[in-house]
Motif scaffolding. Structure first.
Motif, PDB file in Angstrom:
ATOM      1  N   ALA A  99       0.875  -1.136  -0.040  1.00 12.66           N
ATOM      2  CA  ALA A  99       0.083   0.086   0.003  1.00 12.66           C
ATOM      3  C   ALA A  99       0.838   1.202   0.101  1.00 12.66           C
ATOM      4  N   ARG A 100       1.943   1.203   0.741  1.00 15.23           N
ATOM      5  CA  ARG A 100       2.907   2.248   0.787  1.00 15.23           C
ATOM      6  C   ARG A 100       3.512   2.463  -0.528  1.00 15.23           C
ATOM      7  N   ILE A 101       3.862   1.410  -1.116  1.00 16.27           N
ATOM      8  CA  ILE A 101       4.555   1.707  -2.468  1.00 16.27           C
ATOM      9  C   ILE A 101       3.599   2.128  -3.469  1.00 16.27           C
ATOM     10  N   LEU A 102       2.287   1.658  -3.392  1.00 17.51           N
ATOM     11  CA  LEU A 102       1.293   2.224  -4.690  1.00 17.51           C
ATOM     12  C   LEU A 102       1.242   3.590  -4.223  1.00 17.51           C
ATOM     13  N   MET A 103       1.135   4.153  -2.814  1.00 17.07           N
ATOM     14  CA  MET A 103       1.177   5.560  -2.589  1.00 17.07           C
ATOM     15  C   MET A 103       2.273   6.297  -3.101  1.00 17.07           C
ATOM     16  N   VAL A 104       3.191   6.034  -2.938  1.00 19.34           N
ATOM     17  CA  VAL A 104       4.498   6.741  -3.414  1.00 19.34           C
ATOM     18  C   VAL A 104       4.487   6.690  -5.188  1.00 19.34           C
ATOM     19  N   ASN A 105       4.173   5.561  -5.863  1.00 24.40           N
ATOM     20  CA  ASN A 105       4.139   5.568  -7.025  1.00 24.40           C
ATOM     21  C   ASN A 105       2.848   6.381  -7.678  1.00 24.40           C
ATOM     22  N   ALA A 106       1.744   6.374  -6.772  1.00 23.09           N
ATOM     23  CA  ALA A 106       0.555   7.005  -7.356  1.00 23.09           C
ATOM     24  C   ALA A 106       0.927   8.786  -7.393  1.00 23.09           C
ATOM     25  N   LEU A 107       1.556   9.031  -6.408  1.00 22.45           N
ATOM     26  CA  LEU A 107       1.785  10.561  -6.077  1.00 22.45           C
ATOM     27  C   LEU A 107       2.856  10.867  -7.233  1.00 22.45           C
ATOM     28  N   GLY A 108       3.674  10.005  -7.380  1.00 27.35           N
ATOM     29  CA  GLY A 108       4.710  10.460  -8.495  1.00 27.35           C
ATOM     30  C   GLY A 108       4.181  10.333  -9.898  1.00 27.35           C
ATOM     31  N   LEU A 109       2.799   9.895 -10.205  1.00 22.25           N
ATOM     32  CA  LEU A 109       2.284  10.185 -11.316  1.00 22.25           C
ATOM     33  C   LEU A 109       1.136  11.436 -11.397  1.00 22.25           C
ATOM     34  N   MET A 110       0.987  11.815 -10.333  1.00 21.27           N
ATOM     35  CA  MET A 110      -0.053  12.801 -10.270  1.00 21.27           C
ATOM     36  C   MET A 110       0.599  14.129 -10.380  1.00 21.27           C
ATOM     37  N   PRO A 111       0.606  14.939 -11.398  1.00 20.43           N
ATOM     38  CA  PRO A 111       1.236  16.163 -11.237  1.00 20.43           C
ATOM     39  C   PRO A 111       1.215  16.968 -10.275  1.00 20.43           C
ATOM     40  N   GLY A 112       2.293  17.452  -9.860  1.00 21.89           N
ATOM     41  CA  GLY A 112       2.390  18.457  -8.653  1.00 21.89           C
ATOM     42  C   GLY A 112       3.041  18.076  -7.543  1.00 21.89           C
ATOM     43  N   SER A 113       3.408  16.629  -7.292  1.00 21.21           N
ATOM     44  CA  SER A 113       3.770  16.175  -6.275  1.00 21.21           C
ATOM     45  C   SER A 113       4.534  15.093  -6.641  1.00 21.21           C
ATOM     46  N   LEU A 114       5.721  14.629  -5.845  1.00 14.73           N
ATOM     47  CA  LEU A 114       6.616  13.564  -6.332  1.00 14.73           C
ATOM     48  C   LEU A 114       7.056  13.033  -4.790  1.00 14.73           C
ATOM     49  N   GLY A 115       6.939  11.678  -4.615  1.00 17.20           N
ATOM     50  CA  GLY A 115       7.490  11.280  -3.557  1.00 17.20           C
ATOM     51  C   GLY A 115       8.999  11.005  -3.467  1.00 17.20           C
ATOM     52  N   VAL A 116       9.571  11.561  -2.643  1.00 20.77           N
ATOM     53  CA  VAL A 116      11.143  11.579  -2.802  1.00 20.77           C
ATOM     54  C   VAL A 116      11.669  10.525  -1.876  1.00 20.77           C
ATOM     55  N   ARG A 117      11.228  10.372  -0.557  1.00 22.25           N
ATOM     56  CA  ARG A 117      11.777   9.263   0.192  1.00 22.25           C
ATOM     57  C   ARG A 117      10.636   8.778   1.029  1.00 22.25           C
ATOM     58  N   LEU A 118      10.747   7.277   1.249  1.00 24.10           N
ATOM     59  CA  LEU A 118       9.803   6.627   1.895  1.00 24.10           C
ATOM     60  C   LEU A 118      10.521   5.708   2.920  1.00 24.10           C
ATOM     61  N   GLU A 119      10.395   6.021   4.365  1.00 23.31           N
ATOM     62  CA  GLU A 119      11.214   5.549   5.590  1.00 23.31           C
ATOM     63  C   GLU A 119      10.242   5.005   6.417  1.00 23.31           C
ATOM     64  N   GLY A 120       9.859   3.794   6.413  1.00 22.31           N
ATOM     65  CA  GLY A 120       8.800   3.363   7.577  1.00 22.31           C
ATOM     66  C   GLY A 120       7.220   3.926   7.229  1.00 22.31           C
ATOM     67  N   ASP A 121       7.139   4.624   7.934  1.00 20.49           N
ATOM     68  CA  ASP A 121       5.441   5.542   7.902  1.00 20.49           C
ATOM     69  C   ASP A 121       5.729   6.940   7.417  1.00 20.49           C
ATOM     70  N   ARG A 122       7.036   7.153   7.292  1.00 23.61           N
ATOM     71  CA  ARG A 122       7.442   8.693   6.958  1.00 23.61           C
ATOM     72  C   ARG A 122       7.330   8.949   5.401  1.00 23.61           C
ATOM     73  N   LEU A 123       6.836   9.758   4.811  1.00 21.95           N
ATOM     74  CA  LEU A 123       7.013  10.174   3.564  1.00 21.95           C
ATOM     75  C   LEU A 123       7.418  11.533   3.198  1.00 21.95           C
ATOM     76  N   ARG A 124       8.387  11.713   2.588  1.00 29.14           N
ATOM     77  CA  ARG A 124       9.089  12.957   2.109  1.00 29.14           C
ATOM     78  C   ARG A 124       8.553  13.214   0.448  1.00 29.14           C
ATOM     79  N   LEU A 125       7.957  14.426   0.538  1.00 20.52           N
ATOM     80  CA  LEU A 125       7.386  14.803  -0.693  1.00 20.52           C
ATOM     81  C   LEU A 125       7.915  16.159  -1.144  1.00 20.52           C
ATOM     82  N   HIS A 126       8.257  16.063  -2.591  1.00 25.06           N
ATOM     83  CA  HIS A 126       8.445  17.481  -3.380  1.00 25.06           C
ATOM     84  C   HIS A 126       7.200  18.084  -3.990  1.00 25.06           C
ATOM     85  N   VAL A 127       6.705  19.142  -3.554  1.00 25.23           N
ATOM     86  CA  VAL A 127       5.678  19.665  -4.332  1.00 25.23           C
ATOM     87  C   VAL A 127       5.861  20.980  -5.149  1.00 25.23           C
ATOM     88  N   LEU A 128       5.277  21.295  -6.192  1.00 21.83           N
ATOM     89  CA  LEU A 128       5.583  22.388  -7.081  1.00 21.83           C
ATOM     90  C   LEU A 128       5.056  23.636  -6.439  1.00 21.83           C
TER      91      LEU A 128
END
Length: 156
Positions: free
Chosen positions: A102-131
């Motif tokens: 589920a976490r991997i799907l989350m990061v990949n889906a965010l990367g395919l939705m414009p405006g955000s990109l999952g940069v790092r996933l460590e455990g339950d912490r997600l780091r995002l780059h946003v436009l």
């Protein structure tokens, strides 16, 4: 676990068969490729004990397509306004998703939705780059997370 390994092995063998266009002579290398792919898949993503909801998956696909189109339009409008319209930022969020898949799907889906990109996933912490940090990214991430919870039948 055995059933999951068997399913993955069959999937990788089918993929090899498609890629090699069904050539029987390719199975020497194909057996090695399937074994390595199976090993890597188990190392990267342990077989889950839960089941996937097909209805949840179809609902997610509709949600994902709609938000991809909408997000693409938003990014295009931002691009037309020029660099000054951007406020890029790095955000860190805590995910409530328990399953690794589920976490991997989350990061990949965010990367395919414009405006955000999952940069790092460590455990339950997600780091995002946003436009644009002014956009309600946290709300969008929570909505996406709720859709993914339904797919994996996780309880909040």
């Amino acid at each position: 676990m055995t059933a999951a390994l068997l399913r993955r092995g069959i999937l990788f063998a089918l993929l090899w068969w498609i890629l090699s266009e069904g050539r029987a002579g390719s199975w020497g290398l194909g057996a090695i490729a399937v074994a390595v792919a199976l090993w890597a898949s188990v190392r990267l993503l342990l077989p889950a004990s839960g089941r996937i909801s097909v209805a949840g998956l179809f609902a997610f696909m509709g949600y994902f397509i709609w938000n991809s189109v909408r997000g693409g339009a938003q990014v295009a409008l931002i691009a037309l306004r020029g660099r000054q319209a951007l406020q890029p930022d790095m955000l860190e969020m805590q995910l409530s998703l328990r399953s690794g898949a589920a976490r991997i799907l989350m990061v990949n889906a965010l990367g395919l939705m414009p405006g955000s990109l999952g940069v790092r996933l460590e455990g339950d912490r997600l780091r995002l780059h946003v436009l644009d940090a002014r956009m309600p990214i946290a709300v969008a991430v929570r909505a996406l997370e709720a859709r993914i919870e339904v797919i994996f039948r996780e309880q909040p």
